[in-house]
Design a protein around this motif. Structure first.
Motif: not given
Ligand SMILES: Nc1nc2c(ncn2[C@@H]2O[C@H](COP(=O)(O)OP(=O)(O)OP(=O)(O)O)[C@@H](O)[C@H]2O)c(=O)[nH]1
Ligand SMILES: [Mg+2]
Lengths: 253, 401
Positions: A32, A36-37, A158
């Motif tokens: 999580s 990924k999203t 980043d």
């Molecule tokens: N600094 C930074 N933050 C990121 C990056 N990619 C995602 N985030 C942040 O990380 C958090 C999680 O991103 P999601 O894409 O929602 O994560 P996920 O893997 O889909 O999470 P689940 O749906 O819970 O499995 C968010 O608050 C994003 O803004 C990145 O490349 N750099």
């Protein structure tokens, strides 16, 4: 892995009404909050979503692309020959929830018939890297064939000052598991090409993949077929509500 | 491993901001149609609601009917009073003492990650500082409930439910309401695994089959499954509807109903979209993609009625028989029967407040069990009333009261 030149065309969309486009199903997994999203969202043409939310279950996204490739052409005189053309592809991405409870019971359904897997971890959080073996087991448990193309993505690059998973150790891991490795930052505007590379690398691997290769001439669908393992989809209706679709529909080859 | 609570300003100072959200955020009133004109119908409904709330004991049966019928409970002020009655919660009871610091709870990190990403759930115009205070409160309420009920496990999406309560009733009351809800309607979602959540979702396709075999057949062939409705069920649509108002209206409905009602609503939504579904290619991806997004313009009031119809026509225990599901496997369902039994005999808030002032505060004052349970009002919870009541129900639902 060096991307081929036609990967620059990753942004180019195919004609969504192309009846011959092939479909590749890709599942995106990892802990999580690793991003990924955000990654799938960006690849599918969106900007970095400022208000991303936890994924509940599984979300679906898609993108139409073209890659250069050989295809079977029917020739009235010599029956058929191979020629270089743009191959229209639709990449179907299944963006899954990272929380364990979902992966244990809800996500199984989506491992079926997938052509490729993307493993994502967060370079600033060691535990997400350490979970990767569990995720790989997860795939094996769903009886994905061992030669199903996979890539490894370390996201959030980043935040260099908070990076704890070094590129070296991740590279080693990906080598050991025989998958290409990328580091990305879904958040950075300029990373768009890099994110495209992740997905286009898979598209190329899929194109070249043995099990994707049909016999050179397929009677059942003689116009432009690559075989049975890939479904040809007549495009009856464009999907409702998917605003991630790129509008550019010219072939960029 | 210690997670940062929330990314704050570098000095980590919390800005003192008023936390009385209700002072600053009032959703616009629901528009409604009625033969007598929306205003007078609304007035009549308001009167009926207050009458139910102020009678002693509280007329829960009437309150339920009013929560289900067109427009639901109408205002947040009413919701603050009525929701506790629908759940048999005495909001004047002091909250239990915490058994551990919230940061030490096993689900704390995941809760923080999800709450940090829940910006969409707050009213668009809200100031950042105010929202951050509420986000802190949200983490607090969620983890306090989890600590108070060790058997409950957090799931992603639970925060979408709790935020709705927080925004309407405030921090303290939302603790008691969510605490109760979590051990009743939401109980099955909060197991360690999602087996019983799946069990609830297993009702969905059989209901659709009953109501529309053709559509069911198409969905089955597409192998779409039911995961498209997962977020609908476990967030009570809080995660998937953009309009906060529709969410509140549905919460009125669900609080007054059987725990499976969100599944019946899911069936109603799918049935409503029959034409769209049949128009896409019969394939998991396309059907999932279409269904998982709920359009903004669905006729929610009609769908509520439709869900009620489906419930009456194909009640859970019959569906269970047919789909070979074990009806009593769900503790949300068995607990609901218990809640049903306890709903009557609640005192109005005026009385409760007075009693609280007196020693002991015997909130659960005994009552002559009234026979006021209007059958039609409880159609949604006592499944056995049959099709005859359906007609009555339908006509009753055309009106506010
Ligand atoms: N600094 C930074 N933050 C990121 C990056 N990619 C995602 N985030 C942040 O990380 C958090 C999680 O991103 P999601 O894409 O929602 O994560 P996920 O893997 O889909 O999470 P689940 O749906 O819970 O499995 C968010 O608050 C994003 O803004 C990145 O490349 N750099
Ligand atoms: Mg996600």
């Amino acid at each position: 892995m060096e991307p081929g030149k036609e990967q620059a065309n990753g942004r180019g969309a195919t004609d969504p009404n192309d009846k011959n486009r092939r479909i590749f199903k890709i599942i995106v997994i990892g802990d999580s909050n690793v991003g990924k999203t955000c990654l799938t969202y960006r690849f599918c043409g969106g900007e970095f979503p400022e208000k991303t939310e936890a994924t509940i279950g599984v979300d679906f996204r898609e993108k139409n692309v073209t890659i250069e490739g050989e295809t079977v052409k029917i020739n009235p005189i010599i029956k058929w020959h191979l020629s270089l053309v743009c191959l229209p592809l639709q990449l179907q991405l299944w963006d899954t929830a990272g929380q364990e409870r979902f992966r244990k019971s809800m996500v199984q359904h989506y491992y079926r018939n997938v052509h490729a897997v993307i493993f994502v971890y967060d370079v600033t959080k060691m535990s997400t890297f350490e979970s990767l073996p569990t995720w790989i087991d997860e795939c094996d448990r769903h009886s994905l064939s061992p030669d199903t193309p996979r890539v490894l993505v370390g996201n959030k690059c980043d935040m260099a000052d908070r990076k704890v998973v070094t590129s070296g150790i991740a590279q080693k891991f990906s080598d050991a598991n025989n998958m290409p490795f990328f580091e990305t930052a879904a958040k950075l505007e300029e990373e768009g090409d890099k994110i495209n590379n992740v997905f286009m690398t898979l598209a190329h691997k899929l194109r070249d993949h043995k099990s994707m290769m049909p016999p050179p001439f397929d009677e059942a669908d003689s116009r432009d077929s690559r075989g049975k393992s890939i479904k040809l989809r007549p495009n009856k209706a464009e999907l409702d509500g998917d605003d991630d679709q790129p509008s550019d529909s010219s072939c960029a080859c | 491993m210690s997670a940062k609570r929330r990314q704050r300003t570098p000095n980590g100072k919390k800005t003192p901001v008023t936390t009385d959200l209700n002072a600053t955020y009032t959703p616009p009133p629901t528009a409604a149609k009625s033969p007598q004109g929306p205003e007078s119908a609304k007035k009549a409904k308001l009167t009926a609601i207050y009458a139910a709330l102020n009678s002693d004991p509280v007329d829960v049966a009437a309150l339920r009917k009013l929560a289900i019928s067109r427009g639901g409970l109408l205002t947040d002020e009413i919701r603050r009073k009525a929701w506790p009655k629908l759940l048999n919660v005495n909001v004047f009871d002091p909250p239990p003492k915490l058994k551990m610091p919230i940061e030490e709870h096993r689900d704390y990190n995941q809760v923080v990650l999800d709450v940090n990403r829940s910006l969409k759930r707050f009213p668009p115009g809200m100031q950042d500082e105010q929202r951050e205070v509420l986000q802190d409160q949200l983490v607090d309420v969620i983890v306090r409930v989890l600590i108070n009920n060790d058997q409950l496990h957090y799931y992603q999406g639970y925060h979408d439910i709790v935020v709705t309560f927080l925004l309407v009733v405030g921090k303290e009351k939302s603790f008691s309401l969510v605490d109760k809800l979590s051990t009743h309607h939401l109980r099955d979602f909060m197991d360690r695994t999602m087996d019983r959540t799946k069990h609830m979702l297993n009702y969905l396709l059989p209901i659709i089959r009953k109501a529309n075999p053709k559509l069911h057949d198409f969905m089955e062939r597409s192998e779409v499954g039911y995961v498209f409705a997962l977020a609908w069920l476990i967030t009570w649509y809080g995660h998937v509807l953009n309009d906060f108002h529709s969410i509140l209206r549905l919460y009125d409905f669900f609080l007054a109903c059987h725990p499976l009602m969100p599944v019946y609503l899911a069936a109603a939504i799918v049935l409503e979209r029959e034409a769209d579904v049949l128009a896409v290619e019969c394939d998991m991806a396309f059907v999932h993609s279409l269904l998982s997004r709920i359009p903004d313009n669905l006729p929610m009031e009609e769908l509520v009625i439709k869900a009620g119809d489906l419930f009456v026509q194909y009640p859970p225990h019959e569906m269970a028989k047919e789909a070979q599901l074990q009806y009593n496997k769900s503790s949300a369902i068995t607990k609901h029967k218990e809640l049903e039994g306890n709903l009557r005999g609640q005192r109005p808030d005026t009385v409760l407040r007075r009693l609280q002032g007196q020693a002991g505060g015997q909130a659960q004052a005994g009552s002559k069990q009234s026979n006021r349970v209007v059958k039609v009002a409880v159609w949604a919870i006592s499944a056995g009333i049959g099709a005859a009541a359906l007609a009555v129900l339908n006509s009753a639902m055309e009106f506010w009261v």
